[in-house]
Scaffold this active site. Structure first.
Site, PDB file in Angstrom:
ATOM      1  N   CYS A   2       0.831  -1.196   0.000  1.00  0.00           N
ATOM      2  CA  CYS A   2       0.000   0.000   0.000  1.00  0.00           C
ATOM      3  C   CYS A   2       0.870   1.253   0.000  1.00  0.00           C
ATOM      4  O   CYS A   2       2.083   1.182   0.109  1.00  0.00           O
ATOM      5  CB  CYS A   2      -0.907  -0.002   1.220  1.00  0.00           C
ATOM      6  SG  CYS A   2      -1.774  -1.567   1.480  1.00  0.00           S
ATOM      7  N   ARG A  27       0.998   1.583  -5.954  1.00  0.00           N
ATOM      8  CA  ARG A  27       1.243   0.646  -4.858  1.00  0.00           C
ATOM      9  C   ARG A  27      -0.051   0.055  -4.299  1.00  0.00           C
ATOM     10  O   ARG A  27      -0.006  -0.907  -3.522  1.00  0.00           O
ATOM     11  CB  ARG A  27       2.001   1.348  -3.723  1.00  0.00           C
ATOM     12  CG  ARG A  27       3.390   1.797  -4.096  1.00  0.00           C
ATOM     13  CD  ARG A  27       4.033   2.509  -2.930  1.00  0.00           C
ATOM     14  NE  ARG A  27       4.231   1.616  -1.806  1.00  0.00           N
ATOM     15  CZ  ARG A  27       5.381   1.010  -1.517  1.00  0.00           C
ATOM     16  NH1 ARG A  27       6.422   1.208  -2.267  1.00  0.00           N
ATOM     17  NH2 ARG A  27       5.476   0.217  -0.478  1.00  0.00           N
ATOM     18  N   TRP A  76      -3.997  -1.667  -0.981  1.00  0.00           N
ATOM     19  CA  TRP A  76      -4.037  -2.917  -1.739  1.00  0.00           C
ATOM     20  C   TRP A  76      -4.456  -3.978  -0.744  1.00  0.00           C
ATOM     21  O   TRP A  76      -3.714  -4.316   0.164  1.00  0.00           O
ATOM     22  CB  TRP A  76      -2.661  -3.218  -2.335  1.00  0.00           C
ATOM     23  CG  TRP A  76      -2.659  -4.371  -3.302  1.00  0.00           C
ATOM     24  CD1 TRP A  76      -2.917  -4.313  -4.650  1.00  0.00           C
ATOM     25  CD2 TRP A  76      -2.355  -5.738  -3.010  1.00  0.00           C
ATOM     26  NE1 TRP A  76      -2.799  -5.560  -5.208  1.00  0.00           N
ATOM     27  CE2 TRP A  76      -2.455  -6.456  -4.221  1.00  0.00           C
ATOM     28  CE3 TRP A  76      -2.020  -6.430  -1.862  1.00  0.00           C
ATOM     29  CZ2 TRP A  76      -2.232  -7.818  -4.307  1.00  0.00           C
ATOM     30  CZ3 TRP A  76      -1.794  -7.807  -1.934  1.00  0.00           C
ATOM     31  CH2 TRP A  76      -1.897  -8.482  -3.156  1.00  0.00           C
ATOM     32  N   ASN A 112       1.124  -0.225   6.239  1.00  0.00           N
ATOM     33  CA  ASN A 112       1.493  -1.119   5.146  1.00  0.00           C
ATOM     34  C   ASN A 112       2.031  -2.402   5.757  1.00  0.00           C
ATOM     35  O   ASN A 112       2.718  -2.361   6.777  1.00  0.00           O
ATOM     36  CB  ASN A 112       2.603  -0.525   4.274  1.00  0.00           C
ATOM     37  CG  ASN A 112       2.124   0.643   3.458  1.00  0.00           C
ATOM     38  OD1 ASN A 112       0.937   0.916   3.381  1.00  0.00           O
ATOM     39  ND2 ASN A 112       3.054   1.343   2.830  1.00  0.00           N
ATOM     40  N   GLY A 113       1.798  -3.531   5.096  1.00  0.00           N
ATOM     41  CA  GLY A 113       2.358  -4.782   5.580  1.00  0.00           C
ATOM     42  C   GLY A 113       1.285  -5.756   6.017  1.00  0.00           C
ATOM     43  O   GLY A 113       0.089  -5.572   5.767  1.00  0.00           O
ATOM     44  N   GLU A 495       9.585 -13.779 -19.265  1.00  0.00           N
ATOM     45  CA  GLU A 495       9.242 -12.374 -19.039  1.00  0.00           C
ATOM     46  C   GLU A 495       8.145 -11.915 -20.002  1.00  0.00           C
ATOM     47  O   GLU A 495       7.238 -11.180 -19.611  1.00  0.00           O
ATOM     48  CB  GLU A 495      10.491 -11.508 -19.188  1.00  0.00           C
ATOM     49  CG  GLU A 495      10.250 -10.014 -19.011  1.00  0.00           C
ATOM     50  CD  GLU A 495       9.752  -9.619 -17.627  1.00  0.00           C
ATOM     51  OE1 GLU A 495       9.354  -8.460 -17.465  1.00  0.00           O
ATOM     52  OE2 GLU A 495       9.752 -10.482 -16.714  1.00  0.00           O
ATOM     53  N   LYS A 499       4.507 -10.381 -18.861  1.00  0.00           N
ATOM     54  CA  LYS A 499       4.011  -9.083 -19.311  1.00  0.00           C
ATOM     55  C   LYS A 499       2.611  -9.214 -19.905  1.00  0.00           C
ATOM     56  O   LYS A 499       1.745  -8.375 -19.686  1.00  0.00           O
ATOM     57  CB  LYS A 499       4.956  -8.474 -20.358  1.00  0.00           C
ATOM     58  CG  LYS A 499       6.217  -7.893 -19.789  1.00  0.00           C
ATOM     59  CD  LYS A 499       5.931  -6.667 -18.965  1.00  0.00           C
ATOM     60  CE  LYS A 499       6.944  -6.469 -17.866  1.00  0.00           C
ATOM     61  NZ  LYS A 499       6.892  -7.428 -16.785  1.00  0.00           N
ATOM     62  N   GLU A 502      -0.073 -10.243 -16.960  1.00  0.00           N
ATOM     63  CA  GLU A 502      -0.312  -9.346 -15.839  1.00  0.00           C
ATOM     64  C   GLU A 502      -1.050  -8.070 -16.237  1.00  0.00           C
ATOM     65  O   GLU A 502      -1.728  -7.477 -15.397  1.00  0.00           O
ATOM     66  CB  GLU A 502       0.989  -8.998 -15.124  1.00  0.00           C
ATOM     67  CG  GLU A 502       1.976  -8.157 -15.887  1.00  0.00           C
ATOM     68  CD  GLU A 502       3.261  -7.898 -15.106  1.00  0.00           C
ATOM     69  OE1 GLU A 502       3.244  -7.981 -13.866  1.00  0.00           O
ATOM     70  OE2 GLU A 502       4.294  -7.617 -15.741  1.00  0.00           O
ATOM     71  N   HIS A 518       5.694 -32.879 -24.034  1.00  0.00           N
ATOM     72  CA  HIS A 518       5.489 -33.577 -22.765  1.00  0.00           C
ATOM     73  C   HIS A 518       4.214 -33.096 -22.085  1.00  0.00           C
ATOM     74  O   HIS A 518       4.188 -32.887 -20.869  1.00  0.00           O
ATOM     75  CB  HIS A 518       6.700 -33.390 -21.860  1.00  0.00           C
ATOM     76  CG  HIS A 518       7.946 -33.996 -22.416  1.00  0.00           C
ATOM     77  ND1 HIS A 518       8.240 -35.340 -22.287  1.00  0.00           N
ATOM     78  CD2 HIS A 518       8.955 -33.453 -23.148  1.00  0.00           C
ATOM     79  CE1 HIS A 518       9.395 -35.596 -22.893  1.00  0.00           C
ATOM     80  NE2 HIS A 518       9.837 -34.465 -23.429  1.00  0.00           N
ATOM     81  N   LYS A 617       2.977  -2.542  -7.130  1.00  0.00           N
ATOM     82  CA  LYS A 617       4.333  -2.402  -7.634  1.00  0.00           C
ATOM     83  C   LYS A 617       5.360  -3.114  -6.765  1.00  0.00           C
ATOM     84  O   LYS A 617       6.175  -3.883  -7.246  1.00  0.00           O
ATOM     85  CB  LYS A 617       4.677  -0.913  -7.747  1.00  0.00           C
ATOM     86  CG  LYS A 617       6.065  -0.630  -8.315  1.00  0.00           C
ATOM     87  CD  LYS A 617       6.191  -1.102  -9.736  1.00  0.00           C
ATOM     88  CE  LYS A 617       7.534  -0.782 -10.335  1.00  0.00           C
ATOM     89  NZ  LYS A 617       7.697  -1.398 -11.661  1.00  0.00           N
TER      90      LYS A 617
END
Length: 622
Positions: A2, A27, A76, A112-113, A495, A499, A502, A518, A617
């Site tokens: 957050c 955030r 968040w 936050n946390g 990567e 991208k 997300e 497989h 983020k």
């Protein structure tokens, strides 16, 4: 994850809080709120569910909430669904159904946390007469501080310290007390927090962009420390309540670097900033035709004595490690293991005491990566942090630091920080190879020259983005996308797939091309998009063969390759070419079209590119 902002000074607090929160909305953006106090008058708390603009409208852009001291938060959600009741700030008293305080509270706070033992603490507080209006762990923390404040009749610092001893987990707290107008108190454990001072005013925030507009002089609160802010002053304390002396750090970022600069989204701006980020990172260690790691703190003697590398990271930084593994092992002939930070310390890994643990993190605050760093240090291994944020926790705690010079990265989906991390890894691999005797002087000079061509070649890739915009629109409604490659190409596929998923919310996966048979090939059906990354000369034909097998089952093929592999165009339905560079480093070029493809797909789907759902983020909680 957050965002926290606090201010005390001469100006009205609410507009400053809202402005700071707007810089931190990357955030967290499930809900937001501010608490503002005007002298001895009761604190006013205003909260809203959803994006920050709703809170701004609710407070008339802040001007309707009077007062020169306040704290704000953009959330968040972890504990409790997004709602006005669960939004921060939280109070030690009670809140009515409309989110407004029913009575004046002694303590108001944001957090936050994650507080891991909040249920145990909540039960204790209920036994002592407290009631709870939200589902959050934050309300528990605020009321725990209130409990100690009243039970022991102590000041804010002592009350906060007693609460910190009882709380397990991670937190950054900003608190205001009814009895101490004009003051803000802060505390942290494992979640970032900074203090800024300028012109008789004080600021607290969870990240630099929130206060960069107002001051460049900041203090970093260390782990298990507290701070008391009054207008223009900050005093720091350890857990025993003793005063701690700190030196201010000057932030060198241009404030405009945290703005969009005319681009529609931060992500597109940051994609275009990659040539500069890579060049600045390379130039920080390449001097007079050689790689100089003296600022990083790695001597040649140290490099020769390293038995192996453990690269530990999360998300895109882990993908950097996957690419770096191939480069280090080929150029420096040193064994490399790439570890997910979230798994590293829990599986009790067997570590060679002569190994080097490399922690990669943009923010330098990633909770799992920070925990892995501490585990490595506890076991006596040497540590190196590759981080972008000066003064961050990983930067301060690692034995050595390689700073990537990407500047502030605002979009949740990383682009320029990833590229700068790759550049840092390349530089280390080349120098390790030279010092350990596996690269001669001529090859060393050639590799350095190749590194320095990367920024200009990224520019050339960016010039061809219109074709990718057209292609992304064509597949914007895809249900599944598969990225395949071998070796370094596979690492870049990881990567590219991240991208895509997300920010576009399309299901995508990356596979080593040889693994398709497989099991995965059973998922291929008519129209499935398969993207092959084909830049490694010795592996290109094998991957093309795997792609052709997919085409025989109805897949549409996109090939991404370097000039010279013209056979790819014969097999693929759509081909993207990138300039040639030494194949150890070509991932820096091949990732660019994949970033653009994810971006344009998200735009075509009408999504919020910079703030994808359920993501933040900086992941500062486990």
């Amino acid at each position: 994850m957050c965002g926290i902002v606090g201010f005390t000074g001469k100006h009205q607090a609410a507009p400053i809080l809202l402005d700071g929160l707007s810089k931190l909305e990357y955030r967290g953006y499930d809900s937001a709120g501010i608490a503002v106090r005007d002298g001895d008058h009761p604190v006013r708390v205003v909260k809203s569910k959803g994006r920050l603009k709703l809170l701004s409208e609710k407070t008339d852009a802040g001007h309707a909430v009077r007062g020169t001291t306040g704290i704000g938060h953009t959330r968040w959600a972890t504990h409790g669904e997004p709602s006005e009741l669960n939004a921060h700030p939280h109070v030690s008293g009670n809140i009515s159904d409309n989110g407004m305080t029913k009575d004046e509270s002694d303590v108001v706070g944001v957090h936050n946390g994650i507080i891991e033992n909040y249920q145990e603490l909540k039960a204790k507080l209920i036994r002592h007469g407290y009631s709870f209006y939200s589902q959050t762990d934050t309300e528990v923390a605020v009321k725990l501080v209130d409990y100690y404040y009243k039970k022991y009749n102590v000041g804010p610092i002592d009350a906060i310290a007693k609460a910190m001893v009882r709380i397990r987990g991670s937190y950054a707290l900003a608190l205001m007390f009814k009895d101490f107008p004009g003051e803000i108190y802060a505390a942290r454990k494992d979640s970032p927090m900074i203090i800024g001072i300028k012109d008789g005013e004080s600021y607290v925030a969870s990240d630099v962009p929130a206060i960069l507009k107002y001051t460049r002089s900041v203090y970093y609160i260390d782990n298990l420390e507290m701070a008391r802010l009054t207008p223009g002053e900050a005093t720091f304390y350890n857990l025993d309540g003793d005063v701690v002396q700190k030196e201010a750090v000057e932030i060198t970022w241009d404030a405009e670097a945290a703005e969009k600069g005319g681009y529609e989204h931060f992500m597109m701006k940051e994609i275009h900033e990659q040539p500069t980020a890579v060049l600045n990172t390379l130039n920080s260690v390449i001097r007079d035709g050689a790689i100089d790691l003296s600022d990083v703190g790695l001597t040649e003697e140290t490099i020769r004595g390293i038995s192996n590398l453990y690269i530990v990271a999360c998300g895109s930084a882990w993908h950097v490690g996957m690419a770096a593994q191939y480069v280090f092992e080929d150029l420096a002939k040193i064994p490399v293991r790439v570890e997910l930070a979230s798994e590293f310390r829990y599986r009790n890994p067997l570590l060679d005491p002569n190994g080097l643990v490399v922690i990669i993190s943009q923010s330098g605050e990633t909770a799992d990566s920070l925990a892995a760093l501490r585990e490595a240090k506890a076991r006596g291994l040497k540590t190196l942090g590759i981080v972008n944020v000066v003064g961050s926790s990983i930067a301060r705690e690692a034995d050595n630091v390689f700073y990537t010079l990407a500047g502030p990265e605002i979009a949740v989906a990383t682009t320029k920080a990833y590229s700068a991390q790759l550049a840092a890894a390349y530089s280390l691999a080349v120098q390790f190879g030279r010092v350990r005797g596996h690269i001669d002087e001529a090859e060393y000079q050639r590799l350095i020259e190749e590194l320095l061509t990367i920024p200009e070649k990224i520019e050339r890739v960016l010039e061809d983005k219109e074709r990718l915009q057209w292609f992304a629109a064509k597949f914007a409604n895809a249900h599944d996308i598969f990225f395949i490659g071998r070796g370094i190409d596979y690492a870049i596929c990881l990567e590219g797939s991240l991208k895509m998923k997300e920010i576009s919310y399309i299901h995508s996966e990356a596979y080593a091309a040889g693994e398709l048979k497989h099991g995965t090939i059973s998922l291929i059906e008519d129209g499935t998009l398969v993207i092959g990354v084909l830049t490694q000369s010795n592996l290109c034909e094998k991957t093309v063969s795997n792609m052709v097998e997919c085409k025989a089952r109805g897949a549409f093929l996109m090939g991404l390759t370097s000039y010279g592999h013209y056979s790819v165009e014969d097999s693929c339905d759509f081909t993207v070419y990138i300039p040639k560079v030494d194949e150890h480093f070509i991932g820096s070029l091949s990732v660019i079209p994949l970033q653009l493809l994810g971006y344009y797909t998200s735009v075509a789907r009408g999504l919020d590119v910079d703030k994808p759902r359920n993501l933040a983020k900086s992941v500062t909680v486990e």
